[in-house]
Scaffold this active site. Structure first.
Site, PDB file in Angstrom:
ATOM      1  CG  ASP A 199      -1.823   1.126   1.374  1.00 32.73           C
ATOM      2  OD1 ASP A 199      -3.002   0.947   1.029  1.00 32.73           O
ATOM      3  OD2 ASP A 199      -1.408   2.210   1.817  1.00 32.73           O
ATOM      4  CB  ILE A 200       0.917   4.375  -1.991  1.00 30.20           C
ATOM      5  CG1 ILE A 200       1.211   3.604  -3.275  1.00 30.20           C
ATOM      6  CG2 ILE A 200       1.697   5.692  -1.967  1.00 30.20           C
ATOM      7  CD1 ILE A 200       0.808   4.337  -4.543  1.00 30.20           C
ATOM      8  CD  GLU A 257      -4.674   4.138  -1.080  1.00 33.28           C
ATOM      9  OE1 GLU A 257      -4.832   4.495   0.090  1.00 33.28           O
ATOM     10  OE2 GLU A 257      -5.559   4.221  -1.958  1.00 33.28           O
TER      11      GLU A 257
END
Length: 325
Positions: free
Chosen positions: A183-184, A226
């Protein structure tokens, strides 16, 4: 008096401005529907297309077959497609559940365009002939259904189907399989600070960068927003940790510049693997990697966490080489 024909600029219509009959290229004239294919109509790999270009193409669920199908009713070597001059012959290889062509169980049969072949309990194949343009169109349609529109990596639907197939195969044969869920970090802040076009830029650049770092057999997908997933075929927990740390470090050191401004980007990653975890279900496998990702974010972000591990190490400090990024 009849009016003179004029061209688009108002002048008289000449040979150079008149519409001429379209003449297809010589190569198009010579195109023939003589390329044999199997298209999966039903089953885990629905929509996928296989070209029958070898003298013998073996279909089954074993590790050495030409076309591998994830269907419990398919034998390890279920059937084969043989070339006999310009003919394609379907031959059953003594399968447990039989091979059916247009609803009739067969041992050997010459195929015609449009024949439907059932193998196993859920898989239906369509035998067909294509020309080159048919092939290109069919593959483009298939790819568009599998890919995320922005990042061009695989989408969630494809990934979940593929995960189910690969997990079943690895569990059946006792082979290793690893899943990375990433995940960003603070992606909402990137959108709020730099705008959604910048966020899209980061997603696209990050996807391409990760795709370049992964092996051909690894499957990268945008799982949603994301979030991304990476399925590492044939990799154990140790191998997956190496891949995850390489991704984390490369993203941290990468300069993402949009609109003349640098955007700092980091990612958090969670890992689940078999046989180390003892998980026996693909949905639980995905949940385990997601749980590890949550732990990585909860414990400070920009790090890798392994499912079942109580330790979540901080990332190694970046070494200053004295060179600007």
């Amino acid at each position: 008096m009849r009016a003179k024909k004029t061209g688009s600029g108002g002048g008289p219509l000449t040979e150079s401005t008149a519409t001429k009959p379209a003449v297809p290229p010589e190569s198009d004239k010579e195109q023939k529907r003589n390329l044999a294919y199997l298209v999966v109509l039903a089953g885990v790999s629905a929509g996928e297309m296989f070209k029958l270009q070898e003298d013998k193409t073996i279909v089954g669920r074993g590790p050495t077959v030409t076309i591998r199908l994830n269907d419990e009713g398919v034998s390890r070597e279920h059937c084969q497609f043989m070339r006999d001059g310009e003919k394609i012959i379907l031959v059953d290889l003594g399968s447990t559940n039989g091979t059916f062509c247009n609803g009739i169980r067969v041992d050997r049969r010459e195929l015609t365009d449009g024949d439907k072949i059932m193998v196993g309990s859920t898989t239906i194949l369509k035998f067909t002939y294509h020309d080159y343009l048919d092939e290109v169109f069919q593959r483009q349609m298939y790819e568009s259904a599998l890919r995320d529109g922005l990042t061009k990596v695989f989408n969630k639907k494809y990934f979940t189907d593929y995960l189910e197939k690969e997990f079943a195969f690895a569990a059946r044969h006792g082979g290793p399989l690893a899943l990375i869920f990433l995940d960003i970090d603070h992606f909402k802040k990137i959108n709020d600070t730099h705008g959604h076009p910048a966020g899209d830029f980061v997603l696209s650049e990050l996807s391409q960068m990760m795709a370049d770092l992964l092996r051909t057999e690894d499957v990268l997908a945008r799982f949603g927003g994301e979030e991304f997933t990476v399925l590492c075929r044939g990799s154990d927990q140790t191998g997956a940790k190496i891949v995850a740390e390489r991704l984390r470090r490369t993203v941290e050191e990468r300069k993402f510049t949009f609109g003349g401004k640098d955007i700092p980007v980091t990612i958090s990653l969670g890992i689940a693997s078999i046989p180390e975890s003892g998980i026996t279900d693909h949905a639980a496998f995905l949940a385990a990697a997601d749980k590890a990702l949550y732990e990585a974010k909860r414990s400070g972000r920009n790090r890798v966490c392994v499912h079942g591990s109580e330790k979540t190490p901080k990332p190694e400090a970046r070494k200053d080489s004295g060179k600007s990024a």
